[in-house]
Write a protein that holds these residues in place. Sequence first.
Motif, PDB file in Angstrom:
ATOM      1  N   GLY A  64       3.447   5.696  14.729  1.00 59.72           N
ATOM      2  CA  GLY A  64       2.608   5.556  13.545  1.00 59.72           C
ATOM      3  C   GLY A  64       1.396   4.675  13.757  1.00 59.72           C
ATOM      4  O   GLY A  64       1.167   4.111  14.819  1.00 59.72           O
ATOM      5  N   GLY A  65       0.599   4.590  12.695  1.00 59.94           N
ATOM      6  CA  GLY A  65      -0.575   3.738  12.708  1.00 59.94           C
ATOM      7  C   GLY A  65      -0.183   2.295  12.462  1.00 59.94           C
ATOM      8  O   GLY A  65       0.946   1.893  12.722  1.00 59.94           O
ATOM      9  N   THR A  66      -1.125   1.533  11.947  1.00 63.00           N
ATOM     10  CA  THR A  66      -0.878   0.127  11.639  1.00 63.00           C
ATOM     11  C   THR A  66      -1.227  -0.109  10.176  1.00 63.00           C
ATOM     12  O   THR A  66      -2.235   0.403   9.689  1.00 63.00           O
ATOM     13  CB  THR A  66      -1.729  -0.782  12.552  1.00 63.00           C
ATOM     14  N   LEU A  67      -0.393  -0.848   9.486  1.00 64.35           N
ATOM     15  CA  LEU A  67      -0.636  -1.183   8.089  1.00 64.35           C
ATOM     16  C   LEU A  67      -1.363  -2.518   7.993  1.00 64.35           C
ATOM     17  O   LEU A  67      -1.047  -3.451   8.723  1.00 64.35           O
ATOM     18  CB  LEU A  67       0.678  -1.265   7.317  1.00 64.35           C
ATOM     19  N   ILE A  68      -2.314  -2.589   7.089  1.00 66.59           N
ATOM     20  CA  ILE A  68      -3.016  -3.824   6.756  1.00 66.59           C
ATOM     21  C   ILE A  68      -2.747  -4.064   5.279  1.00 66.59           C
ATOM     22  O   ILE A  68      -2.945  -3.163   4.459  1.00 66.59           O
ATOM     23  CB  ILE A  68      -4.534  -3.714   7.007  1.00 66.59           C
ATOM     24  N   ALA A  69      -2.288  -5.253   4.946  1.00 62.66           N
ATOM     25  CA  ALA A  69      -1.930  -5.534   3.556  1.00 62.66           C
ATOM     26  C   ALA A  69      -2.549  -6.832   3.081  1.00 62.66           C
ATOM     27  O   ALA A  69      -2.725  -7.780   3.848  1.00 62.66           O
ATOM     28  CB  ALA A  69      -0.416  -5.605   3.400  1.00 62.66           C
ATOM     29  N   THR A 114       1.256 -13.709  -8.075  1.00 67.60           N
ATOM     30  CA  THR A 114       1.618 -12.588  -8.947  1.00 67.60           C
ATOM     31  C   THR A 114       2.452 -11.523  -8.240  1.00 67.60           C
ATOM     32  O   THR A 114       2.872 -10.560  -8.870  1.00 67.60           O
ATOM     33  CB  THR A 114       0.349 -11.918  -9.511  1.00 67.60           C
ATOM     34  N   GLU A 115       2.643 -11.697  -6.926  1.00 72.58           N
ATOM     35  CA  GLU A 115       3.369 -10.750  -6.083  1.00 72.58           C
ATOM     36  C   GLU A 115       2.718  -9.366  -6.034  1.00 72.58           C
ATOM     37  O   GLU A 115       3.370  -8.373  -5.730  1.00 72.58           O
ATOM     38  CB  GLU A 115       4.837 -10.660  -6.485  1.00 72.58           C
ATOM     39  N   GLU A 116       1.419  -9.303  -6.289  1.00 70.25           N
ATOM     40  CA  GLU A 116       0.677  -8.041  -6.160  1.00 70.25           C
ATOM     41  C   GLU A 116       0.389  -7.796  -4.680  1.00 70.25           C
ATOM     42  O   GLU A 116       0.155  -8.730  -3.926  1.00 70.25           O
ATOM     43  CB  GLU A 116      -0.656  -8.124  -6.901  1.00 70.25           C
ATOM     44  N   ILE A 117       0.402  -6.527  -4.297  1.00 73.16           N
ATOM     45  CA  ILE A 117       0.122  -6.169  -2.902  1.00 73.16           C
ATOM     46  C   ILE A 117      -0.732  -4.910  -2.860  1.00 73.16           C
ATOM     47  O   ILE A 117      -0.591  -4.024  -3.709  1.00 73.16           O
ATOM     48  CB  ILE A 117       1.431  -5.991  -2.091  1.00 73.16           C
ATOM     49  N   GLN A 118      -1.618  -4.871  -1.906  1.00 69.57           N
ATOM     50  CA  GLN A 118      -2.426  -3.693  -1.610  1.00 69.57           C
ATOM     51  C   GLN A 118      -2.214  -3.389  -0.132  1.00 69.57           C
ATOM     52  O   GLN A 118      -2.366  -4.272   0.714  1.00 69.57           O
ATOM     53  CB  GLN A 118      -3.907  -3.971  -1.862  1.00 69.57           C
ATOM     54  N   VAL A 119      -1.851  -2.161   0.195  1.00 66.97           N
ATOM     55  CA  VAL A 119      -1.575  -1.769   1.575  1.00 66.97           C
ATOM     56  C   VAL A 119      -2.512  -0.634   1.967  1.00 66.97           C
ATOM     57  O   VAL A 119      -2.705   0.308   1.201  1.00 66.97           O
ATOM     58  CB  VAL A 119      -0.105  -1.321   1.746  1.00 66.97           C
ATOM     59  N   ARG A 120      -3.083  -0.753   3.162  1.00 66.35           N
ATOM     60  CA  ARG A 120      -3.936   0.288   3.721  1.00 66.35           C
ATOM     61  C   ARG A 120      -3.394   0.648   5.099  1.00 66.35           C
ATOM     62  O   ARG A 120      -2.742  -0.147   5.750  1.00 66.35           O
ATOM     63  CB  ARG A 120      -5.391  -0.189   3.851  1.00 66.35           C
TER      64      ARG A 120
END
Length: 181
Positions: free
Chosen positions: A36-41, A47-53
């Motif tokens: 797989g690729g690599t995740l950047i978060a 607030t425990e909010e997360i954004q994953v790319r």
Amino acid sequence: KVSDRQGRMVGNASPERKGENMTILVDDAGWGSIIGGTLIAAYRPETEEIQVREIPVSYFQGDLVHTHAYLGASAIAAESAVAGLYSVGDPVRICSGYIHHKTHREHPNWKIVKIEGPFQAIIEKALKDYLHGLGFAYQGSTEEYGKLFFEAIRWLKGGNPNRRGMEPERVKLAKSGWRTF
């Protein structure tokens, strides 16, 4: 909208917060996996909010891997993930890993730190979910690189680590441009 020093849009001002800045942490997952690729978060602990790319696996295959284009893709992914959480004045803390090399140069105001704590478990789970979605249902810790590598090779070989060749459909999901491949 808020822009960085290069004029790129990086987020929205949040007027309802009235000066309460919250930290944003940036880390990667999957850099050590040949599948797989690599995740950047980006993660906001308050607030425990997360954004994953995702940096697609294609950045780690063929000639593209040798141009280090994944560093630019990492910077774009980090900026995008941060933009999903950013409000004016929020301090950003980023992992020191090599995948963030270009991001470190482009954002000298983002402090380089060692990422620890709950974010590590959250991003590891995100990576496991991502790998599972590719068909590689790895059960161990993604921080155990030796075990992860062995299990990835076993999976690429259709479950038989002694097999000479690899499953062609699975190789398409591998970081085949790496020397270790």
